[in-house]
Design a protein around this motif. Structure first.
Motif, PDB file in Angstrom:
ATOM      1  N   ALA A 221     -22.097 -23.652  18.574  1.00  0.00           N
ATOM      2  CA  ALA A 221     -22.952 -24.037  19.700  1.00  0.00           C
ATOM      3  C   ALA A 221     -22.122 -24.184  20.979  1.00  0.00           C
ATOM      4  O   ALA A 221     -22.532 -23.760  22.059  1.00  0.00           O
ATOM      5  N   GLU A 236     -32.887 -25.229  23.280  1.00  0.00           N
ATOM      6  CA  GLU A 236     -33.812 -26.110  22.541  1.00  0.00           C
ATOM      7  C   GLU A 236     -33.884 -27.484  23.213  1.00  0.00           C
ATOM      8  O   GLU A 236     -32.890 -27.958  23.776  1.00  0.00           O
ATOM      9  N   TYR A 240     -32.319 -32.670  17.624  1.00  0.00           N
ATOM     10  CA  TYR A 240     -31.225 -32.252  16.725  1.00  0.00           C
ATOM     11  C   TYR A 240     -29.912 -32.272  17.520  1.00  0.00           C
ATOM     12  O   TYR A 240     -29.819 -31.686  18.594  1.00  0.00           O
ATOM     13  N   SER A 243     -28.398 -29.033  18.974  1.00  0.00           N
ATOM     14  CA  SER A 243     -29.192 -28.481  20.088  1.00  0.00           C
ATOM     15  C   SER A 243     -29.001 -29.301  21.362  1.00  0.00           C
ATOM     16  O   SER A 243     -28.855 -28.745  22.449  1.00  0.00           O
ATOM     17  N   THR A 244     -29.027 -30.627  21.209  1.00  0.00           N
ATOM     18  CA  THR A 244     -28.868 -31.486  22.392  1.00  0.00           C
ATOM     19  C   THR A 244     -27.509 -31.260  23.039  1.00  0.00           C
ATOM     20  O   THR A 244     -27.397 -31.170  24.269  1.00  0.00           O
ATOM     21  N   GLN A 246     -25.623 -28.545  22.858  1.00  0.00           N
ATOM     22  CA  GLN A 246     -25.577 -27.199  23.445  1.00  0.00           C
ATOM     23  C   GLN A 246     -26.371 -27.131  24.756  1.00  0.00           C
ATOM     24  O   GLN A 246     -25.872 -26.629  25.771  1.00  0.00           O
ATOM     25  N   THR A 247     -27.600 -27.646  24.720  1.00  0.00           N
ATOM     26  CA  THR A 247     -28.455 -27.608  25.913  1.00  0.00           C
ATOM     27  C   THR A 247     -27.830 -28.411  27.049  1.00  0.00           C
ATOM     28  O   THR A 247     -27.835 -27.989  28.212  1.00  0.00           O
TER      29      THR A 247
END
Ligand SMILES: [Mg+2]
Length: 319
Positions: A221, A236, A240, A243-244, A246-247
């Motif tokens: 990620a 996203e 999760y 995802s958090t 990465q975003t």
């Protein structure tokens, strides 16, 4: 005490970490759980601190993200060092005050602490009885940033404390790895260094030695943000942890201003307050507290205490 120009910058970026976290949390709070389309229909783009909405609170109200980061920062400031048991006690005290927002894994682990389970085993017990899909939330990532301020120049301490602090409630290796790497990226930014390379290298070296858990998913990620490959792919907005992270890295490290980073993150909806908070600390570390909008900071009641705590934690690194 006179500060050099470099120290003044580092202090501004350290303040930016915690104040940026609070700004993202409070800006996202009214639109937590909403879809990006639902936000657009009701608000256009959220750029101001709105009252009411999700959790029905006044404008500028912080949530569990900032509250739990404050628990960690107060503990570090008062004890002068990491004390897991004291941090766990503060989480219990916060829980007993009846917060309006709390994650499932956090409340499960805190209930175990309240039955007398030790600070370094309650989170593991909670994790062992959780199913894949609900066992790696972002509840420890959202509160972990104070370690980057206290241990900016000590990645060994960042690794150790990020892992232990995550495991008080979130013992999944993906949560632990996310906290450690996120704090190293923040520390790099506070020092004015480029993020990623040292953070990734340090983590991989520690993983090869068996000091920290491996997490290929977290590394993938992060790498996708570092290489720019994530662009064009769908970010996203879920809770999760991978995802958090990465975003938030994407928004925090690619926007042109701190304000844009936080606005972009929050307007994705979903877990908007936490994605806002995790992004906000990164953006604040990159651009400094002086870049955060006064119209946001003036709505948040906790900014004086946050500034005081950051000054205390900053002294840990400079001693
Ligand atoms: Mg929250």
């Amino acid at each position: 005490m006179m500060m050099t120009a470099k120290e003044t910058d580092m202090m501004d970026r350290s303040l930016g970490v915690f104040l940026g976290l609070a700004c993202g949390d409070a800006l996202g709070r009214p639109v937590e759980f909403r879809t990006s389309h639902g936000i657009e229909d009701e608000y256009g783009t959220v750029t101001e601190m709105h009252g009411y909405g999700s959790h029905n609170q006044p404008a500028g109200t912080i949530t569990d993200d900032t509250d739990l980061a404050l628990c960690i920062a107060r503990s570090l400031a008062e004890n002068g060092e990491f004390d897991g048991e004291d941090i766990a006690d503060r989480f219990v005290g916060w829980y007993d005050d009846g917060p309006f927002d709390i994650g499932g894994t956090t409340s499960g682990a805190i209930r175990r602490l309240k039955t007398g389970e030790a600070w370094d085993s309650a989170g593991r017990s909670e994790w062992e009885q959780s199913n894949e899909g609900s066992n790696a939330g972002n509840g420890s990532l959202m509160r972990t940033a104070p370690y980057s301020i206290a241990y900016t120049d000590d990645f060994g301490a960042i690794l150790d404390y990020s892992l232990k602090s995550s495991a008080i409630t979130h013992a999944d290796p993906r949560c632990q790895a996310s906290c450690a790497i996120y704090n190293m990226v923040l520390a790099d930014l506070i020092q004015g260094n480029l993020p990623f390379d040292v953070a990734i290298g340090t983590y991989n070296l520690a993983a090869r030695k068996g000091d920290v858990p491996e997490s290929g998913e977290v590394m993938d990620a992060i790498t996708s943000v570092k290489t720019g490959e994530i662009q064009g792919r769908r970010l996203e907005n879920s809770g999760y942890v991978v995802s958090t992270l990465q975003t938030s890295l994407y928004h925090g490290l690619t926007a042109d201003t701190a304000e844009d980073a936080i606005v972009n993150a929050v307007n994705m909806g979903g877990d908007a307050d936490t994605i806002g908070a995790v992004t906000g600390a990164l953006a604040g570390a990159r651009f400094g507290a002086s870049s955060l909008p006064d119209r946001w900071l003036s709505e948040i009641d906790e900014t004086d205490e946050i500034r005081e705590l950051v000054h205390t934690l900053y002294e840990f690194s400079s001693n």
